[in-house]
Design an enzyme around this catalytic site. Structure first.
Site, PDB file in Angstrom:
ATOM      1  CB  SER A   1      -0.858   0.044   1.172  1.00  0.00           C
ATOM      2  OG  SER A   1      -0.065   0.193   2.154  1.00  0.00           O
ATOM      3  CG  HIS A   2       2.257   3.081   2.258  1.00  0.00           C
ATOM      4  ND1 HIS A   2       1.725   2.204   3.265  1.00  0.00           N
ATOM      5  CD2 HIS A   2       1.830   4.466   2.584  1.00  0.00           C
ATOM      6  CE1 HIS A   2       0.481   2.700   4.362  1.00  0.00           C
ATOM      7  NE2 HIS A   2       1.349   4.161   3.518  1.00  0.00           N
TER       8      HIS A   2
ATOM      9  NE  ARG B   1      -0.498   5.534  -0.520  1.00  0.00           N
ATOM     10  CZ  ARG B   1      -0.838   5.598   0.475  1.00  0.00           C
ATOM     11  NH1 ARG B   1      -1.905   6.335  -0.654  1.00  0.00           N
ATOM     12  NH2 ARG B   1      -2.344   5.550   1.224  1.00  0.00           N
TER      13      ARG B   1
ATOM     14  CG  HIS C   1       5.917  10.757   5.403  1.00  0.00           C
ATOM     15  ND1 HIS C   1       5.167   9.290   5.224  1.00  0.00           N
ATOM     16  CD2 HIS C   1       7.150  10.826   6.241  1.00  0.00           C
ATOM     17  CE1 HIS C   1       6.655   8.478   6.173  1.00  0.00           C
ATOM     18  NE2 HIS C   1       6.759   9.708   6.679  1.00  0.00           N
ATOM     19  CG  PHE C   2       1.348   9.817  -0.635  1.00  0.00           C
ATOM     20  CD1 PHE C   2      -0.198   9.552  -0.095  1.00  0.00           C
ATOM     21  CD2 PHE C   2       1.591   9.819  -1.856  1.00  0.00           C
ATOM     22  CE1 PHE C   2      -0.905   9.622  -0.290  1.00  0.00           C
ATOM     23  CE2 PHE C   2       0.779   9.092  -2.550  1.00  0.00           C
ATOM     24  CZ  PHE C   2      -1.226   9.135  -1.689  1.00  0.00           C
TER      25      PHE C   2
ATOM     26  CG  ASP D   1       5.155   1.683   9.946  1.00  0.00           C
ATOM     27  OD1 ASP D   1       4.756   2.473  10.185  1.00  0.00           O
ATOM     28  OD2 ASP D   1       5.941   1.668   9.051  1.00  0.00           O
TER      29      ASP D   1
ATOM     30  CD  GLU E   1      -2.633  -2.922   4.092  1.00  0.00           C
ATOM     31  OE1 GLU E   1      -2.957  -3.587   3.250  1.00  0.00           O
ATOM     32  OE2 GLU E   1      -1.228  -2.399   3.656  1.00  0.00           O
TER      33      GLU E   1
ATOM     34  CG  LEU F   1       9.535 -10.806  17.586  1.00  0.00           C
ATOM     35  CD1 LEU F   1      11.420 -10.646  18.018  1.00  0.00           C
ATOM     36  CD2 LEU F   1       8.913 -10.491  18.577  1.00  0.00           C
ATOM     37  N   PRO F   2       6.824  -8.381  15.193  1.00  0.00           N
ATOM     38  CG  PRO F   2       5.958  -6.263  16.854  1.00  0.00           C
ATOM     39  CD  PRO F   2       6.851  -7.421  16.992  1.00  0.00           C
TER      40      PRO F   2
END
Ligand code: NDP
Length: 332
Positions: free
Chosen positions: A47-48, A52, A120-121, A178, A188, A303-304
């Site tokens: 999604s980034h 974008r 910031h995108f 994040d 998303e 873990l993230p």
């Protein structure tokens, strides 16, 4: 489900660099943006990534964003840095200022960077993970435009207001989370609308103000904060860090200023680095590694950041929506 095609990461980088050069960026800005997009695709933060590009291009074409930005940094004390992003994309401000932020934290134990006038995108993990790879604890947050209803409300006031923190581990990948403070990032929701997927409960309210699972309906309505009033409070604090503390705009002010060209709104970003070598006891790393081992020994826990890091180990090809790829190529 939309059609997908395979493309190599190197090819993505060359493609988007050329798109941004064609659309009015100089070499430095095109390269910073291409790095951000390629890293997102590499990690599966789709999604980034390329998704974008139409928004980035729209904001260059409308003249909102300066494709020749040359960020200026002022060190107002040994631990406080201020970056004027020169109306450019956040990626260029990061490439200029993060090394200085890391140096200041290495020397002094802590350092803070406030970025003003940036667009910031992207995901925030590139900035916090950069710090963690320098053996620092990283924190970053930024606001957006009103998209999320504060707890108790049915109308948007907070941005999707992401927050990221990263923890260094010299013998392992850093631990990096994040997340949007909305239940789900808007990108998303847009991808779910494009691909025809329904969303779980709690993501948003539809056009009529009632809970909805239809992403198209939610995009006409409003997103909800994660975790009810608790997430709402964290989203409020993101507004205060990213606007109150940096001196840049709150989400509602960003909306007033924005030309709605489909690209990111202007705003600030707050980033902090902490040096455990100076702040903590000398055994901090082993102490924390023991903690992570214990945590990971619990069935079902991961873990993230580990999903993204695993994606990096795969081959160099990524599956991209074909319509999106054609759209990106049309900007050449
Ligand atoms: P997710 O909900 O997908 O993930 C949030 C975090 O949780 C990630 O660090 C993820 O790690 C971790 N995670 C997910 N599942 C698990 C699990 N089972 N166990 C442990 N950790 C887990 O992200 P969001 O949809 O909230 O946000 C997506 C992106 O959107 C972010 O990168 C954010 O920065 C960006 N964003 C940017 C905005 C902007 O204005 N620039 C605005 C809003 C959002 P992992 O990655 O490894 O899955």
């Amino acid at each position: 489900m939309s059609n997908v095609g395979k493309i190599a990461l190197e090819e993505i980088k060359i493609l988007v660099t050329n798109v941004f050069l064609k659309q009015g960026c100089n070499k430095e800005n095109a390269s910073a943006l291409a790095n951000t997009i390629t890293k997102a695709e590499e990690d599966g933060s789709s999604s980034h990534g390329l998704f974008r590009v139409p928004g980035y291009v729209a904001s260059l074409q409308s003249g909102k964003v300066n494709g020749h930005a040359s960020p200026k940094i002022k060190q107002v004390s040994p631990v406080i840095l201020k970056c004027d992003a020169d109306n450019g994309f956040a990626s260029t401000a990061h490439e200029t200022s993060l090394p200085l932020l890391a140096d200041a934290a290495k020397k002094n134990g802590i350092s803070v960077l406030s970025i003003k006038g940036c667009y910031h995108f992207a995901a925030l993990w590139p900035e916090t993970e950069y710090l963690a790879r320098q053996n620092l604890v990283g924190f970053a947050c930024t606001a957006f435009k009103p998209s999320v209803a504060p707890a108790g409300a049915k109308e948007a006031f907070f941005g999707t207001n992401p927050i990221s923190m990263a923890w260094p581990r010299s013998n392992n990948e850093p631990v990096v989370f994040d997340m949007a403070t909305a239940t789900m990032a808007k990108g998303e929701v847009m991808i779910a609308a494009r691909d025809g997927h329904n969303l779980p409960d709690g993501v948003g309210l539809g056009e009529n103000g009632e809970p909805s699972n239809d992403p198209k309906d939610i995009l006409k309505g409003v997103l909800l904060p994660f975790g009810g009033y608790k997430g709402s409070a964290i989203s409020m604090m993101v507004e205060l860090f990213a606007a109150g503390l940096t001196g840049d705009v709150f989400s509602y002010e960003a909306q007033e200023k924005d030309n709605n060209d489909g690209g990111p709104p202007s705003g600030g970003e707050f980033i902090m680095a902490l040096n455990p070598e100076i702040i903590a006891d000398s055994n901090w790393e082993k102490h924390c590694d023991d903690f992570f081992q214990k945590l990971l020994s619990i069935d079902g826990v991961r873990l993230p950041g580990s999903r993204r890091h695993k994606n990096r180990l795969g081959d160099q090809y990524r599956s991209i929506n074909e319509e999106l790829l054609l759209k990106v190529k049309s900007f050449l």
